[in-house]
Motif scaffolding. Structure first.
Motif, mmCIF file in Angstrom:
data_model
loop_
_atom_site.group_PDB
_atom_site.id
_atom_site.type_symbol
_atom_site.label_atom_id
_atom_site.label_comp_id
_atom_site.label_asym_id
_atom_site.label_seq_id
_atom_site.Cartn_x
_atom_site.Cartn_y
_atom_site.Cartn_z
ATOM 1 N N TRP A 1 47.708 176.687 67.611
ATOM 2 C CA TRP A 1 46.321 176.391 67.261
ATOM 3 C C TRP A 1 45.373 177.431 67.865
ATOM 4 O O TRP A 1 44.458 177.917 67.191
ATOM 5 N N VAL A 2 45.604 177.787 69.144
ATOM 6 C CA VAL A 2 44.759 178.794 69.798
ATOM 7 C C VAL A 2 44.900 180.147 69.104
ATOM 8 O O VAL A 2 43.901 180.844 68.860
ATOM 9 N N LEU A 3 46.121 180.533 68.764
ATOM 10 C CA LEU A 3 46.321 181.803 68.067
ATOM 11 C C LEU A 3 45.662 181.800 66.691
ATOM 12 O O LEU A 3 45.103 182.815 66.260
ATOM 13 N N ASP A 4 45.733 180.669 65.981
ATOM 14 C CA ASP A 4 45.064 180.573 64.688
ATOM 15 C C ASP A 4 43.558 180.736 64.833
ATOM 16 O O ASP A 4 42.913 181.394 64.010
ATOM 17 N N ARG A 5 42.970 180.135 65.835
ATOM 18 C CA ARG A 5 41.521 180.254 66.055
ATOM 19 C C ARG A 5 41.153 181.686 66.457
ATOM 20 O O ARG A 5 40.152 182.215 66.019
ATOM 21 N N TRP A 6 41.985 182.284 67.291
ATOM 22 C CA TRP A 6 41.678 183.609 67.820
ATOM 23 C C TRP A 6 41.877 184.697 66.760
ATOM 24 O O TRP A 6 41.061 185.602 66.601
ATOM 25 N N LEU A 7 42.993 184.596 66.001
ATOM 26 C CA LEU A 7 43.313 185.618 65.006
ATOM 27 C C LEU A 7 42.849 185.262 63.599
ATOM 28 O O LEU A 7 42.995 186.078 62.687
ATOM 29 N N ASP A 8 42.352 184.044 63.402
ATOM 30 C CA ASP A 8 41.885 183.557 62.103
ATOM 31 C C ASP A 8 42.983 183.714 61.040
ATOM 32 O O ASP A 8 42.787 184.325 59.990
ATOM 33 N N THR A 9 44.168 183.149 61.362
ATOM 34 C CA THR A 9 45.320 183.280 60.467
ATOM 35 C C THR A 9 45.619 182.003 59.694
ATOM 36 O O THR A 9 46.647 181.925 59.027
#
Length: 135
Positions: free
Chosen positions: A77-85
């Motif tokens: 979830w954090v990576l999705d928010r950070w990288l907008d993937t």
């Protein structure tokens, strides 16, 4: 008259046992009952300890499994928010967290060896001199 009818038909007479003998028999039976009661209490205590130990093991295993899933999902979830993937990071890391949770459960149950044990152990039939000579 037979022997059994003589004993049964004693008309309230004492069967040859005095009060002292009866008291001794009663005391002996009471001691035996006390010993059996103590043994039963010890057995019940041991049984309750093993039940408690089982519940503790179940809680440990389930918390390790859930923690793996939650941590994997959180990282995704954090990576999705950070990288907008989009949901791809969440899906991938949720699956990785699930796999890590299953691995933790298998390690706790003893089906998979700990990594530290694997590194330190040598395969059967090999020795440190064999390794040094082959390098």
């Amino acid at each position: 008259m037979s022997n059994s009818t003589q004993n049964n038909g004693s008309d309230g007479q004492d069967d040859g046992l005095s009060q002292a003998e009866l008291a001794e028999r009663r005391d002996r039976l009471n001691r035996q009952l006390d010993d059996r009661r103590v043994a039963d209490e010890k057995e019940a205590l041991a049984r309750s300890k093993s039940d408690t130990k089982g519940y503790a093991q179940a809680m440990k295993i389930s918390s390790e499994f859930i923690a793996g899933i939650v941590v994997g999902g959180g990282i995704g979830w954090v990576l999705d928010r950070w990288l907008d993937t989009g949901p791809f990071g969440l899906i991938v890391f949720l699956l990785l967290g699930f796999a890590a949770g299953v691995l933790n459960v298998l390690r706790s149950a003893g089906y998979v060896a700990e990594p530290e044990r694997k590194i330190g152990e040598m395969p059967k039939g090999t020795s440190k001199t064999d390794e040094a000579g082959s390098k």
